[in-house]
Design a protein around this motif. Structure first.
Motif, PDB file in Angstrom:
ATOM      1  N   ILE A 143     -71.172  34.376 -35.702  1.00 14.22           N
ATOM      2  CA  ILE A 143     -70.764  33.060 -35.208  1.00 14.22           C
ATOM      3  C   ILE A 143     -71.819  32.597 -34.208  1.00 14.22           C
ATOM      4  N   TYR A 178     -70.957  26.774 -35.731  1.00 20.13           N
ATOM      5  CA  TYR A 178     -69.706  26.518 -34.995  1.00 20.13           C
ATOM      6  C   TYR A 178     -69.916  25.455 -33.928  1.00 20.13           C
ATOM      7  N   ILE A 179     -68.852  24.755 -33.605  1.00 21.85           N
ATOM      8  CA  ILE A 179     -68.891  23.856 -32.440  1.00 21.85           C
ATOM      9  C   ILE A 179     -68.205  24.620 -31.309  1.00 21.85           C
ATOM     10  N   PHE A 180     -68.883  24.762 -30.178  1.00 21.59           N
ATOM     11  CA  PHE A 180     -68.284  25.440 -29.025  1.00 21.59           C
ATOM     12  C   PHE A 180     -68.029  24.427 -27.917  1.00 21.59           C
ATOM     13  N   GLU A 181     -66.874  24.555 -27.313  1.00 22.05           N
ATOM     14  CA  GLU A 181     -66.605  23.711 -26.140  1.00 22.05           C
ATOM     15  C   GLU A 181     -66.006  24.577 -25.046  1.00 22.05           C
ATOM     16  N   PRO A 182     -66.499  24.625 -23.825  1.00 23.42           N
ATOM     17  CA  PRO A 182     -67.655  23.852 -23.358  1.00 23.42           C
ATOM     18  C   PRO A 182     -68.995  24.396 -23.871  1.00 23.42           C
ATOM     19  N   HIS A 185     -65.327  34.025 -21.224  1.00 21.49           N
ATOM     20  CA  HIS A 185     -63.879  33.908 -21.169  1.00 21.49           C
ATOM     21  C   HIS A 185     -63.218  35.009 -22.014  1.00 21.49           C
ATOM     22  N   LEU A 186     -63.782  35.251 -23.201  1.00 21.45           N
ATOM     23  CA  LEU A 186     -63.204  36.278 -24.081  1.00 21.45           C
ATOM     24  C   LEU A 186     -63.331  37.666 -23.452  1.00 21.45           C
ATOM     25  N   ILE A 194     -69.448  36.824 -32.130  1.00 17.35           N
ATOM     26  CA  ILE A 194     -70.272  35.913 -31.320  1.00 17.35           C
ATOM     27  C   ILE A 194     -70.970  36.617 -30.158  1.00 17.35           C
ATOM     28  N   SER A 241     -60.822  37.941 -20.846  1.00 15.69           N
ATOM     29  CA  SER A 241     -59.492  38.063 -21.445  1.00 15.69           C
ATOM     30  C   SER A 241     -59.252  39.469 -21.965  1.00 15.69           C
ATOM     31  N   ALA A 296     -69.838  30.221 -22.217  1.00 13.32           N
ATOM     32  CA  ALA A 296     -68.563  30.101 -21.489  1.00 13.32           C
ATOM     33  C   ALA A 296     -67.442  30.762 -22.294  1.00 13.32           C
ATOM     34  N   VAL A 297     -67.489  30.575 -23.631  1.00  8.96           N
ATOM     35  CA  VAL A 297     -66.445  31.168 -24.486  1.00  8.96           C
ATOM     36  C   VAL A 297     -66.556  32.691 -24.464  1.00  8.96           C
TER      37      VAL A 297
END
Lengths: 105, 285
Positions: free
Chosen positions: B195, B200-204, B212-213, B56, B216, B208-209
């Motif tokens: 991706i 895909y459905i991303f939330e939020p 965050h990744l 992604i 992480s 943001a994902v």
């Protein structure tokens, strides 16, 4: 798309057909783990958690999905038992009846 | 020449040292095997996360979890140096500090030090550091959030740490943090599909994902680097304790020989005195 993925789809389709024939509850593979520990790795009927939108459930045949998890209790329902895990944060990835929850990330 | 009872005391003290070094050696060896296992588990976790991230990711650049530009980025390079908490780890911390000081420029770099031993080493060399963190004692939950908060404030980050090559070889390493993340990611299997929001459905949201990744993976990389440093420190300690154990064992053997020699000397002296006494009193020997 790789051969392995294609094979996985064939296997998954076969599995779903078998489930339909037997009338059993559809299942999906769920793995919940943190960098240094695996909390759950096995078949489950559903998994529940909470994200920014609110509480949600993932069932077999769910659309590809990726979400950031809020502090909550993750519940993995295997059909026999409910595995409950209190989490601070995490990321959930859902694809082709495979659910991976990365905790503490 | 020392008296036998004095040598005996020294020998007993040395025997305690032999036992102590043996215990330290054993503990270091046990910790090495535990940490190696932790490193393997964490690596597997990282690869799985990277595999998803690589599908992604929107470009080749690693953004440190800040794809949205921030205004208050400090125009300096942050140095993170990971050292041992205490002594008993050989000379590896001194070597690491020397390596860091070769690239250090007070006007261009800020230093964050992990581990008390490194903080002492830097203070002795007159280098001021911005922050000090204790080396985490728990290997299973390393909280690097305060460190990543520092990382995000800077233009770039270099990490100085100790790498475990083998039980006998530990090396010092210097690597940009983004390269460290990518280096680990390069070992993961290649992305097999793209991706995006169309499949895909991303939330939020997808951004943001991704943020965050990235955050992480930076945290996992830092945690892994800390674990690798601990592994190298334990190996260095194991080496130091093995050498100390061998040396103390040799000294104990030497002391035991000296003790036997001294006791024989005392016996010979007594025998001589008895023989001389008997000669003087006219008893034929």
């Amino acid at each position: 798309m790789s051969d392995k993925t294609a094979q996985e789809i064939i296997d998954s389709t076969k599995q779903k057909e078998e489930i339909k024939l037997k009338g059993a509850t559809p299942m999906m593979h769920v793995k919940v783990y943190a960098p240094f520990k695996t909390y759950f790795d096995g078949m489950a009927e559903s998994i529940s958690a909470v994200n920014d939108t609110g509480p949600f459930d993932i069932l077999p045949q769910h659309h590809n999905f990726m979400t950031l998890l809020n502090p909550c209790e993750v519940i993995v329902r295997t059909g026999k038992t409910d595995e409950r895990l209190q989490i601070n944060k995490g990321v959930m990835h859902v694809k082709a009846d495979q659910v991976i929850v990365f905790l503490d990330v | 020449m020392h008296k036998p009872n004095e040598i005996e005391k020294e020998e007993k003290a040395m025997a305690t040292l032999v036992e102590l070094t043996s215990v330290f050696e054993g503990i270091a060896s046990m910790r090495i095997s535990q940490i190696r296992n932790q490193v393997l588990i964490a690596t597997k976790f990282f690869h799985e996360l990277w595999h998803i991230y690589s599908q992604i990711r929107v470009d080749e650049k690693f953004h440190f979890g800040r794809s949205q530009p921030q205004l208050d980025i400090i125009d300096k390079e942050l140095f993170i140096i990971i050292t041992a908490e205490g002594g008993f780890s050989g000379d590896i911390d001194q070597r690491l500090v020397e390596v860091m000081l070769k690239s250090y420029d007070n006007s261009k770099n800020d230093v964050v030090v992990v581990g008390h031993h490194g903080a002492v080493q830097l203070a002795q060399r007159g280098v001021t550091f911005k922050k000090y963190f204790k080396l985490p004692t728990n290997d299973q939950s390393i909280n690097v959030t305060p460190m990543t908060e520092e990382v995000r404030k800077y233009k770039s980050t270099q990490v100085f740490y100790q790498e475990y090559v083998s039980l006998l070889v530990q090396e010092t390493r210097q690597i940009p943090l983004s390269a460290a993340v990518k280096e680990r990611g390069a070992k993961s299997s290649a992305a097999d599909e793209l991706i995006s929001e169309s499949n895909y459905i991303f939330e939020p949201s997808a951004h943001a994902v991704v943020d965050h990744l990235e955050n992480s993976m930076m945290q996992i990389t830092l945690a892994q680097v800390i674990l690798e440093s601990k592994l190298a420190q334990y190996a260095s300690r194991f080496r130091a304790m093995s050498a100390a154990h061998e040396k103390s064992e040799e000294t104990r053997t030497d002391l035991h020989l000296a003790y036997n020699r001294a006791r024989r000397g005392v016996k010979d002296e007594r025998l001589k005195e008895i023989v001389n006494g008997m000669r003087k009193s006219g008893v034929s020997v």
